[in-house]
Scaffold this active site. Structure first.
Site, PDB file in Angstrom:
ATOM      1  CG  ASP A   1       1.469  -4.838   4.848  1.00 11.22           C
ATOM      2  OD1 ASP A   1       2.500  -4.346   4.375  1.00 11.22           O
ATOM      3  OD2 ASP A   1       0.979  -4.475   5.936  1.00 11.22           O
TER       4      ASP A   1
ATOM      5  CE  LYS B   1       1.390  -1.102   2.296  1.00  5.40           C
ATOM      6  NZ  LYS B   1       0.947  -0.796   3.678  1.00  5.40           N
TER       7      LYS B   1
ATOM      8  CG  ASP C   1     -10.298  -0.763   6.428  1.00  6.37           C
ATOM      9  OD1 ASP C   1      -9.537  -1.634   5.954  1.00  6.37           O
ATOM     10  OD2 ASP C   1     -10.534  -0.669   7.646  1.00  6.37           O
TER      11      ASP C   1
END
Ligand code: IMP
Ligand code: MG
Length: 181
Positions: free
Chosen positions: A105, A133, A161
């Site tokens: 990320d 991402k 999660d």
């Protein structure tokens, strides 16, 4: 609670994940065919399912170990601060290390991990992430292997999660915004 009711949209089905992991395993098998001393390091907890499936899709002898780092609090954005909670259990000197991540990320986690591991004389270090991402990157980190490029949304399932929930969803989906508050 029915977990699926908090999912906005399914991004990758079980079948698509399986095909993707098999493709990554086959590529790694090809690339590392002439290497011995291969070590897969899973970054807990998000990559536990990916590690289990990927390791079985790699048809070469390899060691398996786990690290645990914290960079996220309970929210959906990176704190930028990374701390090792559980380290690799032995010396990686001379090993071809593949870091197995669930999602790349901001890059904060892997930037820090690469820094730490590079100082330990591994023969090589590569990154294999299931999801990437790229829009949210703040550190200069690229994955050597990735499964899917994902949009800038918060995704859960297949190990990933939100507040420790949804890891056991067998597919990956975008979490509804009202479910992350
Ligand atoms: P980074 O340090 O910002 O690159 O974040 C890496 C870690 O943040 C990942 O290994 C995940 O555990 C977590 N993370 C980032 N984005 C998501 C997401 O969309 N869903 C679930 N966890 C995420
Ligand atoms: Mg993670």
């Amino acid at each position: 609670m029915d977990m699926s009711q908090n999912i906005e949209r399914v991004l990758y089905t079980e079948e698509e994940l399986k095909d993707c992991v098999n493709r990554l395993g086959a590529q790694i098998t090809k690339d590392y065919a002439d290497k011995d001393k291969i070590l897969l390091v899973s970054v807990l907890r998000g990559s536990y399912i990916f590690m289990a499936d990927l390791s079985r899709a790699i048809q070469l002898p390899c060691l398996i170990d786990f690290m645990s780092v914290s960079s996220y609090g309970a929210g959906t954005t990176s704190s930028g601060q990374v701390e090792i909670k559980k380290d690799i259990s032995f010396s990686i000197d001379g090993y071809h290390v593949i870091i197995v991540e669930d999602i790349l990320d901001s890059g904060n986690t892997l930037y820090y991990l690469m820094d730490v591991l590079k100082a330990r004389k591994a023969a090589s270090i590569r990154i294999c992430t299931l999801l990437d991402k790229p829009e949210r990157r703040v550190k200069p980190i690229t994955a050597d292997y990735y499964g899917f490029l994902v949009p800038d949304a918060f995704v859960v399932g297949y190990g990933l999660d939100y507040n420790q929930q949804y890891r056991n969803l067998p597919y990956i989906g975008i979490l509804k915004e009202e479910a992350c508050s």
